[in-house]
Design an enzyme around this catalytic site. Structure first.
Site, mmCIF file in Angstrom:
data_model
loop_
_atom_site.group_PDB
_atom_site.id
_atom_site.type_symbol
_atom_site.label_atom_id
_atom_site.label_comp_id
_atom_site.label_asym_id
_atom_site.label_seq_id
_atom_site.Cartn_x
_atom_site.Cartn_y
_atom_site.Cartn_z
ATOM 1 C CG HIS A 255 -5.564 3.279 1.635
ATOM 2 N ND1 HIS A 255 -5.048 2.185 0.992
ATOM 3 C CD2 HIS A 255 -6.904 3.180 1.510
ATOM 4 C CE1 HIS A 255 -6.047 1.462 0.490
ATOM 5 N NE2 HIS A 255 -7.182 2.049 0.793
ATOM 6 C CB SER B 186 -9.944 0.157 0.999
ATOM 7 O OG SER B 186 -9.183 0.516 -0.102
ATOM 8 C CG ASP C 18 -2.240 0.688 0.985
ATOM 9 O OD1 ASP C 18 -2.214 1.925 0.905
ATOM 10 O OD2 ASP C 18 -3.276 0.014 0.848
#
Ligand SMILES: *[C@@H]1O[C@H](CO)[C@@H](O)[C@H](O)[C@H]1NC(C)=O
Ligand SMILES: *[C@@H]1O[C@H](CO)[C@@H](O)[C@H](O)[C@H]1NC(C)=O
Length: 855
Positions: free
Chosen positions: A237, A409, A199
């Site tokens: 994230h 996600s 990520d």
């Protein structure tokens, strides 16, 4: 080889002279990936080619990167092409490469590396709707928290936001959670398993992640450094995903699903990245990292159809074959957030890979979130945002938490955490055992919503929910006693020629393939896991197309759906769709593919050809071997394999031609072998090998309404012109001419067809080239951030909700710059940060985040 050699020598001098003058930069040099055999030294190849050896490609054995000055690379390209065709010729003629001093003979495969591409920016969801929904009065109620408190006490959980982590234990909607606490109470907490979150970074300074941070499994491919520390303002994230999996049991924020597992960060999303680095990333330390959690993919705009590059595909296969001591890396991918745009996860080559576990979302009220994509490749769903709440997790910062994590996600990492628990009790499970366990233990939800099919295996499958929602305790329990499956076997059908125009409207074009018991035995294939279909369709508007696959037992896979935003005038080019809906079925019998052009309009097209591939458990483990690494598709589809051609069915009265006797191992079958028994002639019209003879149907008869199987497009044997005279005469009309003349006639037809195909390919390549050079299309990844993460609860069912276009409208009138600009992000993140801080600081009451009214 002589020509190749001399080009190489010429390049060698020029290359050697200029190599030292050029900086190591993508601007002045071109990069190539070469696969070398074990006897060939990369340095020697570099020397002969005048290229620079840049290094190994991660864990891909024998794969190396070479570079050379840009002005030399077209010659180099020509050389590689020539080498490739030499190899192909040699393969076809069954010759082995001469082992002489020429190291170029040791090049098994080559591929030019495109420069690093810039992913699109994150799509920041409008936060206002979230704030509004937080105070939705319909969700606030008094809850009995005794049970939750007791579990926390028994497990020694003192994490302050555990009470908000409804996805782990939901006191408000009992049972609407991962059902994980039972596993924890049995001391199953992920010990000994490492999960890598691929990520935008991992904040190893977060007190919630620090205890489980695994530096050895971590790398920053964006900065080329060992620590995957988030650097951009936007890099949150990955850390949030990490928290969902492995946030420690301590006094900071909440806990992860597998709170004693190790967590690695592999940072790739914060800068443009090329295929070499991406391939390295997904194999990074694959003996130490067990699971790769990936919450990103190509844009979910309902218009993109994009797959990983060949090198990345190779790395994925390498991961399942070599990773984790040969048991296989576990790849978990988020299904995608494009459902509001009519997107479908079969248009994403990561989620529709057989090697990845595709995870969609379900919200806290068990509704289908409006963003979560459906498809036949979706294996399971896990909890995420929607119906007024989201996932509460760790954030970037020493003790920062986040209460608004969402989209698919957030669903993927929860599934990855559950797999970590299962592996911690049974580390020897293979990547396929893990998929079986997901299938076996997923819990069907909303079984009356019309999306479910009853499978012959006794399981249920839904394109919206896969096999159901992940149940962590059941997964662990089943893992404990799971009898491991035999190795993988497969069967690849030949290319099946159709070459017909697709009717518009409700009718579809149907083509069949018959799989026989005999073929199954030869392929050593017992029962199905995955089915893939690779197909070519020329069409003026891709979004009008839909494709269904029907199994012999009547199970339907929606391989492709019409997409209103997809205006590409390219159709499908060697695209592979995948389905898990046939898991456990027998592949024996007739498989039907039905292609529809759903819109009656000026855009039409032709169904060119397809092939079906069955993947599953072997009959005899001793006869299995590893599947070869994927290669680029051969665009001159050979239609040439006599073994397979013999099995193509013709309706009515299937023409069974019998397989060649001298081929016992279909995997190592020789190419261009003549069939040993001759099928009866099935074609009478010269020049059109795709028309069956028995009926001589008109075009109208060939257009069939799905699912009526009464009239069909058949796939008679389609020999290639190179197959020799005996072969030729047995299938095709003779025109009363001599064999020589016949060959001449057919060769002429073939050349004309090849010319037009070539023309088509040329124009498509031009198109692709134009698109590649358009900076707007220059993406690599896009984070799967929740589109409508914070949709207020409307109380309707997911199926109707998710077709809404609210988000689309929310963006209407705003330019991309406004939405995606750094300023916009900052505003967004600051706002969300405010919310989460408030959650932590302003809410001393127990269960504060749980949908109660905010002051
Ligand atoms: C939850 O896990 C337990 C095992 O710990 C299992 O018996 C149960 O069926 C699972 N599902 C639910 C909804 O409780
Ligand atoms: C829990 O499991 C770990 C290993 O997974 C072990 O070291 C520990 O002793 C176990 N604790 C209990 C109470 O059984």
């Amino acid at each position: 080889m002589r020509i190749a050699g001399s080009i190489a020598i010429a390049l060698g001098f020029a290359g050697a002279a200029s190599a030292s003058l050029h900086p190591r930069s993508q601007e002045s040099r071109d990069f190539f990936a070469l696969h070398l055999d074990a006897d060939t030294s990369p340095d020697r190849v570099a020397q002969v080619l005048g290229a620079r050896h840049e290094g190994k490609i991660g864990e891909l054995a024998g794969h190396h990167t070479f570079s050379l000055p840009r002005e030399k690379s077209s010659d180099f390209n020509a050389l590689l092409k020539e080498l490739q065709s030499t190899r192909k010729l040699r393969r076809r003629s069954g010759l082995t490469a001469p082992r002489n001093a020429d190291p170029l003979e040791g090049i098994l495969w080559s591929h030019k590396i495109a420069p690093p591409r810039q992913r699109l920016e994150k799509r920041a969801p409008p936060s206002s709707s979230y704030i509004a929904s937080r105070s939705n009065p319909s969700l606030s109620s008094r809850v009995d928290l005794t049970a939750q408190n007791e579990i926390a006490t028994e497990l020694g959980i003192t994490d302050p936001i555990f009470k908000d982590q409804w996805h782990l234990y939901n006191p408000l909607q009992p049972g609407f959670d991962l059902n994980v606490t039972g596993a924890w109470l049995n001391n199953v907490t992920g010990q000994g398993i490492a999960v890598a979150v691929v990520d935008d970074g991992l904040d190893m300074d977060s007190k919630d992640l620090k205890p489980n941070y695994f530096p050895e499994g971590s790398w920053d491919f964006n900065e080329g450094s060992a620590e995957p520390r988030p650097l951009l303002r936007d890099d949150k994230h990955g850390t949030r995903c990490c928290g969902e999996i492995a946030a420690a049991k301590n006094d900071v924020c909440g806990v992860g699903v597998a709170y004693d597992s190790k967590i690695s960060g592999i940072r790739i999303l914060s800068k443009p990245i090329d295929d070499v680095d991406e391939a390295k990333a997904i194999n990074y330390e694959f003996q130490k990292n067990d699971i790769y959690s990936c919450s990103w993919g190509p844009p979910d705009d309902g218009a993109t159809m994009d797959a990983p590059g060949i090198l990345i595909k190779r790395a994925m296969v390498n991961g399942v074959q070599e990773g984790r001591g040969g048991k296989g890396s576990i790849f978990v991918f988020a299904a995608g957030n494009g459902a509001v745009y009519g997107d479908n996860c079969n248009f994403d080559g990561y989620t529709n890979s057989i090697y990845s576990i595709t995870v969609g979302a379900i919200d806290r009220l068990e509704n289908h979130p409006t963003y979560s994509e459906s498809c036949s490749a979706q294996l399971v769903v896990a909890y995420s945002s929607g119906s007024g709440d989201a996932i509460h997790t760790t954030d970037v910062g020493t003790d920062k938490c986040f209460s608004a994590h969402g989209g698919t996600s957030a669903a993927g990492p929860l599934a990855a955490g559950a797999v970590a628990l299962a592996l911690s009790v049974r580390p020897e499970l293979t990547w396929r055992d893990v998929q079986y366990l997901m299938v076996e233990t997923a819990v069907p939800v909303n079984v009356d919503d019309g999306s479910w099919q009853d499978l012959p295996s006794g399981k249920k499958f839904s394109h919206d929910w896969g096999f159901g929602k992940v149940d962590a305790s059941s997964l662990v329990e089943k893992a404990l006693t799971w009898e491991m499956v035999k190795p993988q076997a497969w069967f690849h059908s030949p290319w099946l020629r159709v070459h017909r125009s697709i009717p518009q409207g409700d009718k579809g074009l149907l083509s069949r393939y018959k799989m026989t018991q005999d073929q199954l035995k030869k392929a050593n294939l017992a029962k199905l896991e995955h089915v893939t279909v690779t197909m070519n369709i020329n069409h003026a508007r891709r979004g009008d197309l839909s494709v269904d696959l029907r199994s012999p037992s009547g199970i339907i896979s929606e391989l492709s759906v019409a997409r209103k935003s997809d205006n590409a005038n390219i159709g499908y080019v060697d695209w592979t769709f995948m389905s898990v809906a046939h898991w456990g079925e027998s592949p024996e019998g007739e498989w039907e593919i039905i292609v529809k052009d759903t819109q009656v309009n000026e855009f039409n097209g032709d169904f060119i050809d397809w092939r079906i591939n069955f993947w599953g458990e072997a009959i005899d483990a001793a006869k299995t071997h590893l599947h070869p690494l994927p290669d680029e598709h051969d665009h001159d589809h050979p239609y040439e394999d006599p073994h397979d051609i013999a099995t193509v069915s013709v309706d009515p009265g299937p023409v069974k031609t019998g397989a060649p006797e001298n081929i016992d191992d279909h995997h190592d079958r020789p190419i261009n072998q003549k069939p040993t028994s001759t099928p009866k002639p099935t074609v009478t019209q010269p020049g059109d090998a795709s028309k069956p003879t028995d009926e001589n149907p008109t075009d109208d008869e060939l257009e069939v309404v799905n699912p009526s199987p009464s009239t069909t497009i058949s796939n008679p044997p389609t020999p290639s012109s190179s197959s020799g005279s005996d072969y030729l005469s047995s299938y095709l009309p003779t025109f009363g001419a001599s064999k020589r003349t016949q060959i001449w006639i057919y060769a002429s037809f073939a050349m004309i067809i090849v010319f037009f195909i070539g023309l088509g390919v040329y124009f498509q390549l031009q198109r692709i080239k134009r698109r590649r050079t358009n900076p707007n299309d220059d993406y690599e990844f896009e984070m799967i951030e929740d589109e409508e993460e914070m949709q207020p609860m409307t109380g309707g069912t997911g199926r109707t909700q998710r077709r809404g276009g609210e988000l689309y409208n929310a963006f209407a009138g705003e330019s991309d710059e406004e939405i995606f600009s750094d300023d916009g992000h900052d505003v967004y993140h600051d706002r969300l940060a405010d919310i989460s801080e408030k959650d932590n600081e302003d809410d001393p009451s127990p269960n504060s985040g749980l949908l109660s009214e905010k002051p």
